[in-house]
Design an enzyme around this catalytic site. Structure first.
Site, PDB file in Angstrom:
ATOM      1  CE  LYS A  35      -2.746   6.179  -0.594  1.00  0.00           C
ATOM      2  NZ  LYS A  35      -2.174   5.531  -1.773  1.00  0.00           N
ATOM      3  NE  ARG A 130      -2.351   3.568  -9.074  1.00  0.00           N
ATOM      4  CZ  ARG A 130      -2.378   3.374  -7.747  1.00  0.00           C
ATOM      5  NH1 ARG A 130      -3.455   2.864  -7.172  1.00  0.00           N
ATOM      6  NH2 ARG A 130      -1.327   3.691  -7.004  1.00  0.00           N
ATOM      7  CE1 TYR A 252     -35.214  -1.166   7.483  1.00  0.00           C
ATOM      8  CE2 TYR A 252     -32.911  -0.792   8.043  1.00  0.00           C
ATOM      9  CZ  TYR A 252     -34.223  -0.336   7.958  1.00  0.00           C
ATOM     10  OH  TYR A 252     -34.530   0.932   8.349  1.00  0.00           O
ATOM     11  CG  MET A 300     -27.928   5.434   7.745  1.00  0.00           C
ATOM     12  SD  MET A 300     -29.021   6.761   7.230  1.00  0.00           S
ATOM     13  CE  MET A 300     -29.494   6.250   5.602  1.00  0.00           C
TER      14      MET A 300
HETATM   15  C1  LIG Z   1      -1.221   4.569  -1.197  1.00  0.00           C
HETATM   16  C2  LIG Z   1       0.131   4.451  -1.788  1.00  0.00           C
HETATM   17  C3  LIG Z   1       1.198   3.900  -1.055  1.00  0.00           C
HETATM   18  C4  LIG Z   1       1.029   3.243   0.281  1.00  0.00           C
HETATM   19  O1  LIG Z   1       0.608   1.908   0.095  1.00  0.00           O
HETATM   20  P1  LIG Z   1       0.367   0.928   1.357  1.00  0.00           P
HETATM   21  O2  LIG Z   1      -0.045  -0.342   0.729  1.00  0.00           O
HETATM   22  O3  LIG Z   1      -0.736   1.553   2.148  1.00  0.00           O
HETATM   23  O4  LIG Z   1       1.640   0.867   2.089  1.00  0.00           O
HETATM   24  C5  LIG Z   1       2.459   3.957  -1.614  1.00  0.00           C
HETATM   25  N1  LIG Z   1       2.657   4.498  -2.848  1.00  0.00           N
HETATM   26  C6  LIG Z   1       1.651   4.990  -3.595  1.00  0.00           C
HETATM   27  C7  LIG Z   1       1.949   5.547  -4.940  1.00  0.00           C
HETATM   28  C8  LIG Z   1       0.363   4.971  -3.097  1.00  0.00           C
HETATM   29  O5  LIG Z   1      -0.637   5.454  -3.853  1.00  0.00           O
END
Ligand SMILES: *Cc1c(COP(=O)(O)O)cnc(C)c1O
Length: 355
Positions: A35, A130, A252, A300
Site C-alpha cells: 500500500k 479500527r 529560519y 522547504m
Molecule cells: C499496513 C498493514 C500491514 C503491514 O504492517 P507492517 O507493520 O508494515 O508490517 C498489515 N496489515 C494491515 C491490515 C495493514 O494495514
C-alpha cells in the site's frame, strides 16, 4: 546540473527482506503489503522485486488493477475492501480478493452477480478497534457471508494493535482463536512485528509491510540485527558552504546558534522532498559517508549539515539523508515519528533511481 536529490531503491534489499520473512514464517504464505505506493518505493518496482511472494495487499482498486494489468497473477487483496458497490464488478473482472469489514459490504456482495467467485478476507475486530466485526457480530456476519452466491474462499483476518510493543499480541490472539478455532478456515493475522516475534500468529497468511522495506518494526531492535537491509536511500549533495562565527544564528527563526566557529553545508533536501521538518538540530546525516548532524530548521528545499569536523567536505559532497549506513528509523526518532511516515512521504519531485 539537475537538482541532486534522489531516492535510490535497492531491489536486492527487497529480495533479501522477503527471504528474511520466509525464513521467519516458513509455513505461511506471504501477502506483501505494498500500500501507499509500496511504502513510498514505487508500487510496480516493489512488486517486481517481490514477485516471489504469494500475494500483494493494497488499499485501492486502482493499485490492485495496476498490479493485475502488469501481469502479477497471485492473490491481490484490497485491505479495506470496496468503498462502493459498483467496484465489485471490477473486483470480479480482475479476480481480486476483498476484505469484508462492514455489514454494508456483505449486502453488496449478496447482490453481486459474476461468473467468477470472489475470495474474501473476513475481518474480525479483536481489540484494535479500527476495522472489523466485533466478536459478538462475527458469527452472524460469517453466516450472512456464506449465503452470497458469488462467494469464493473465506479467510479469517485480524490486525494487531501492539505487536511491536511489550503488550504484544496474546490478548487479541486468544480472542481470535476462541472465535475461529472450530471453523477450520484459513487465517491471516501477522504484520511484520508479529511475523518476527510471534510464530503462534503465522496461520495461513502473514502480512509483512515495513520489514520488507528494511526498517525494523521494533523501537529497541535494529533492522540490521534482524537481517534486514534498507530498500531506500534518500541521497543528495552539498550545494553551498557557509562559515559562521560563534554566536551566529542559522536558518529560519535563527533556530540554531553556533556555539563555536562552524563550517556548515547547505544540502539540497527539504520538507517538500519528504524530509521531516520536525527533525531538529542534531539529527544524524551522512556527508562523504561520514556521520555528522543537521543544524537549524529544515526549510522547504534545503537543510544544514555540520561540516566543522569534515574539512574535506564541500560543494558536491554526497549526502545520505537516510538509507545505507543511516537507518531511516534513527531519522524518524529524531523527528518524533516512525520510519513508515518518512518512507511514505517521499515527494513526487524526488526522482527514483534503482541500484
Ligand atoms: C499496513 C498493514 C500491514 C503491514 O504492517 P507492517 O507493520 O508494515 O508490517 C498489515 N496489515 C494491515 C491490515 C495493514 O494495514
Amino acid at each position: 546540473m539537475t537538482r541532486p536529490i534522489q531516492a535510490i531503491v535497492h531491489p536486492s534489499a527487497l529480495v533479501n527482506n522477503l527471504l528474511v520473512a520466509r525464513q521467519a514464517a516458513p509455513t505461511a504464505k506471504i501477502l506483501a503489503v505494498v500500500k501507499a505506493n509500496g511504502y513510498g518505493h514505487g508500487l510496480l518496482r516493489v512488486a517486481k522485486a517481490l514477485e516471489e511472494c504469494d500475494g500483494f495487499a493494497v488499499l485501492s482498486l486502482e493499485e490492485a488493477v495496476r498490479l493485475r494489468e502488469a501481469g502479477f497473477a497471485q492473490t491481490i487483496l484490497l485491505l479495506e475492501g470496496v468503498f462502493e458497490e459498483v467496484e465489485l464488478a471490477v473486483v470480479a473482472e480482475h479476480q481480486l480478493s476483498v476484505v469484508i469489514h462492514t455489514q454494508e459490504q456483505i449486502e453488496w456482495l449478496k447482490r453481486a452477480w459474476s461468473p467468477v467467485r470472489i475470495d474474501v478476507f473476513l475481518k474480525l475486530n479483536t481489540g484494535m478497534n479500527r476495522l472489523g466485526f466485533s466478536p459478538e457480530a462475527f458469527p452472524q456476519a460469517l453466516a450472512a457471508l456464506q449465503t452470497c452466491p458469488v462467494l469464493g474462499r473465506i479467510t479469517l483476518m485480524t490486525h494487531f494493535a501492539c505487536a511491536d510493543e511489550a503488550a504484544g499480541v496474546s490478548e487479541q490472539c486468544a480472542r481470535f482463536n476462541a472465535l475461529t478455532q472450530a471453523l477450520a478456515l484459513p487465517t491471516c493475522l501477522a504484520n511484520s512485528a508479529a511475523l518476527l516475534r510471534n510464530p503462534e500468529t503465522h496461520g495461513t497468511w502473514v502480512r509483512p509491510g515495513i520489514m520488507l522495506y528494511g526498517a525494523s518494526p521494533f523501537a529497541e531492535q535494529r533492522a540490521a540485527d534482524l537481517g534486514l537491509e534498507p530498500a531506500m536511500s534518500l541521497v543528495s549533495k552539498v550545494i553551498a558552504v557557509q562559515r559562521v562565527k560563534a554566536g551566529a544564528r542559522v536558518g529560519y527563526a535563527g533556530a540554531y546558534t553556533a556555539e563555536s566557529d562552524k563550517r556548515i553545508g547547505v544540502v539540497a533536501c527539504g520538507y517538500a522532498d519528504g524530509y521531516p521538518r520536525h527533525a531538529g538540530s542534531g539529527t544524524p546525516i551522512l556527508v562523504d559517508g561520514v556521520r555528522t548532524q543537521t543544524l537549524g530548521r529544515v526549510s522547504m528545499d534545503m537543510l544544514y549539515a555540520d561540516l566543522t569536523q569534515l574539512p574535506n567536505a564541500g560543494i558536491g559532497s554526497p549526502v545520505t539523508l537516510w538509507g545505507e549506513n543511516l537507518p531511516v528509523e534513527e531519522v524518524a526518532r529524531a523527528a518524533g515519528t516512525i520510519s513508515y511516515e518518512l518512507l511514505c512521504a517521499r515527494a513526487e519531485r524526488v526522482p527514483f533511481v534503482e541500484a
